[in-house]
Motif scaffolding. Structure first.
Motif, PDB file in Angstrom:
ATOM      1  N   GLN A   1      16.480   2.520   0.226  1.00 25.53           N
ATOM      2  CA  GLN A   1      17.662   3.302  -0.144  1.00 25.53           C
ATOM      3  C   GLN A   1      17.939   4.435   0.862  1.00 25.53           C
ATOM      4  O   GLN A   1      18.826   5.245   0.663  1.00 25.53           O
ATOM      5  N   GLY A   2      17.147   4.486   1.935  1.00 25.58           N
ATOM      6  CA  GLY A   2      17.360   5.488   2.971  1.00 25.58           C
ATOM      7  C   GLY A   2      16.636   6.802   2.741  1.00 25.58           C
ATOM      8  O   GLY A   2      16.941   7.806   3.389  1.00 25.58           O
ATOM      9  N   ILE A   3      15.673   6.814   1.844  1.00 25.57           N
ATOM     10  CA  ILE A   3      14.909   8.033   1.564  1.00 25.57           C
ATOM     11  C   ILE A   3      13.630   8.022   2.396  1.00 25.57           C
ATOM     12  O   ILE A   3      12.919   7.026   2.436  1.00 25.57           O
ATOM     13  N   ASP A   4      13.357   9.129   3.062  1.00 27.16           N
ATOM     14  CA  ASP A   4      12.131   9.300   3.837  1.00 27.16           C
ATOM     15  C   ASP A   4      11.010   9.632   2.857  1.00 27.16           C
ATOM     16  O   ASP A   4      11.060  10.666   2.181  1.00 27.16           O
ATOM     17  N   VAL A   5       9.995   8.772   2.779  1.00 30.64           N
ATOM     18  CA  VAL A   5       8.936   8.910   1.775  1.00 30.64           C
ATOM     19  C   VAL A   5       7.614   9.300   2.434  1.00 30.64           C
ATOM     20  O   VAL A   5       7.154   8.641   3.360  1.00 30.64           O
ATOM     21  N   THR A   6       7.013  10.371   1.917  1.00 35.98           N
ATOM     22  CA  THR A   6       5.661  10.763   2.291  1.00 35.98           C
ATOM     23  C   THR A   6       4.760  10.420   1.115  1.00 35.98           C
ATOM     24  O   THR A   6       5.040  10.807  -0.013  1.00 35.98           O
ATOM     25  N   ARG A   7       3.701   9.664   1.377  1.00 41.31           N
ATOM     26  CA  ARG A   7       2.789   9.232   0.311  1.00 41.31           C
ATOM     27  C   ARG A   7       1.505  10.047   0.357  1.00 41.31           C
ATOM     28  O   ARG A   7       0.939  10.258   1.428  1.00 41.31           O
ATOM     29  N   ILE A   8       1.068  10.481  -0.831  1.00 38.07           N
ATOM     30  CA  ILE A   8      -0.205  11.176  -0.933  1.00 38.07           C
ATOM     31  C   ILE A   8      -0.943  10.665  -2.170  1.00 38.07           C
ATOM     32  O   ILE A   8      -0.320  10.289  -3.156  1.00 38.07           O
ATOM     33  N   GLU A   9      -2.256  10.625  -2.067  1.00 35.39           N
ATOM     34  CA  GLU A   9      -3.097  10.215  -3.192  1.00 35.39           C
ATOM     35  C   GLU A   9      -4.280  11.156  -3.279  1.00 35.39           C
ATOM     36  O   GLU A   9      -4.553  11.913  -2.359  1.00 35.39           O
ATOM     37  N   GLY A  10      -4.969  11.088  -4.399  1.00 40.97           N
ATOM     38  CA  GLY A  10      -6.147  11.922  -4.590  1.00 40.97           C
ATOM     39  C   GLY A  10      -5.798  13.178  -5.358  1.00 40.97           C
ATOM     40  O   GLY A  10      -4.794  13.243  -6.068  1.00 40.97           O
ATOM     41  N   ILE A  11      -6.619  14.186  -5.191  1.00 43.89           N
ATOM     42  CA  ILE A  11      -6.428  15.447  -5.898  1.00 43.89           C
ATOM     43  C   ILE A  11      -5.291  16.209  -5.229  1.00 43.89           C
ATOM     44  O   ILE A  11      -5.308  16.451  -4.025  1.00 43.89           O
ATOM     45  N   LEU A  12      -4.300  16.575  -6.021  1.00 44.45           N
ATOM     46  CA  LEU A  12      -3.091  17.205  -5.501  1.00 44.45           C
ATOM     47  C   LEU A  12      -3.194  18.722  -5.553  1.00 44.45           C
ATOM     48  O   LEU A  12      -2.627  19.381  -6.418  1.00 44.45           O
ATOM     49  N   THR A  13      -3.918  19.264  -4.599  1.00 40.65           N
ATOM     50  CA  THR A  13      -4.040  20.715  -4.495  1.00 40.65           C
ATOM     51  C   THR A  13      -2.782  21.282  -3.844  1.00 40.65           C
ATOM     52  O   THR A  13      -1.987  20.551  -3.246  1.00 40.65           O
ATOM     53  N   ALA A  14      -2.638  22.588  -3.926  1.00 36.46           N
ATOM     54  CA  ALA A  14      -1.493  23.239  -3.290  1.00 36.46           C
ATOM     55  C   ALA A  14      -1.470  22.966  -1.793  1.00 36.46           C
ATOM     56  O   ALA A  14      -0.408  22.712  -1.223  1.00 36.46           O
ATOM     57  N   SER A  15      -2.627  22.986  -1.147  1.00 35.49           N
ATOM     58  CA  SER A  15      -2.654  22.750   0.300  1.00 35.49           C
ATOM     59  C   SER A  15      -2.289  21.308   0.644  1.00 35.49           C
ATOM     60  O   SER A  15      -1.613  21.058   1.646  1.00 35.49           O
ATOM     61  N   VAL A  16      -2.699  20.350  -0.180  1.00 34.96           N
ATOM     62  CA  VAL A  16      -2.314  18.948   0.042  1.00 34.96           C
ATOM     63  C   VAL A  16      -0.797  18.800  -0.091  1.00 34.96           C
ATOM     64  O   VAL A  16      -0.142  18.140   0.730  1.00 34.96           O
TER      65      VAL A  16
END
Length: 106
Positions: free
Chosen positions: A21-36
Motif C-alpha cells: 500500500q506504499g507504507i514504509d514499514v520498520t519491523r521490531i520484535e522482542g522487548i519493546l523498551t523506550a530505546s528500542v
C-alpha cells in the motif's frame, strides 16, 4: 510516504500488505523498551501496529513520544484495559484479513 512500525511477530503478513500500500514499514520484535522504540523511529511514525500484547505497555511509550501516531492492535489476544484508551483500533486477524487492514490503514 507514510511510516509504520510493526511491533511483534508478523505471522499473517501484515507488514508486506502495508508495504504494498506504499507504507514504509520498520519491523521490531522482542522487548519493546523506550530505546528500542526510539531506534525504530517512533518519533516520526504515522502508525504503530502491535501484534504482541505481552508488550502492550509500549503503547503508552509510543503515545508519549509521538501523540499523533495512530495505534493499531492486530492480535488474537484481548487488549489489556490499561491500553484501551490509547489504542485507536483493535482488530482480530480471524475477522480482518491483512489486505483489508492494510488498505484501510493506508
Amino acid at each position: 510516504m507514510s511510516r509504520a512500525i510493526l511491533a511483534g511477530p508478523d505471522h499473517d503478513g501484515l507488514g508486506a500488505a502495508l508495504e504494498l500500500q506504499g507504507i514504509d514499514v520498520t519491523r521490531i520484535e522482542g522487548i519493546l523498551t523506550a530505546s528500542v522504540l526510539d531506534d525504530a523511529g517512533v518519533d516520526d511514525a504515522d502508525l504503530f501496529v502491535l501484534t504482541d500484547l505481552d508488550e502492550a505497555t509500549a503503547i503508552s511509550v509510543v503515545k508519549d513520544r509521538n501523540p499523533d501516531a495512530r495505534i493499531v492492535v492486530y492480535s488474537h489476544d484481548s487488549l489489556p484495559n490499561f491500553a484501551r484508551g490509547q489504542t485507536d483500533l483493535a482488530m482480530d486477524p480471524d475477522l480482518f484479513g491483512v489486505d483489508l487492514v492494510a488498505e484501510e490503514l493506508a
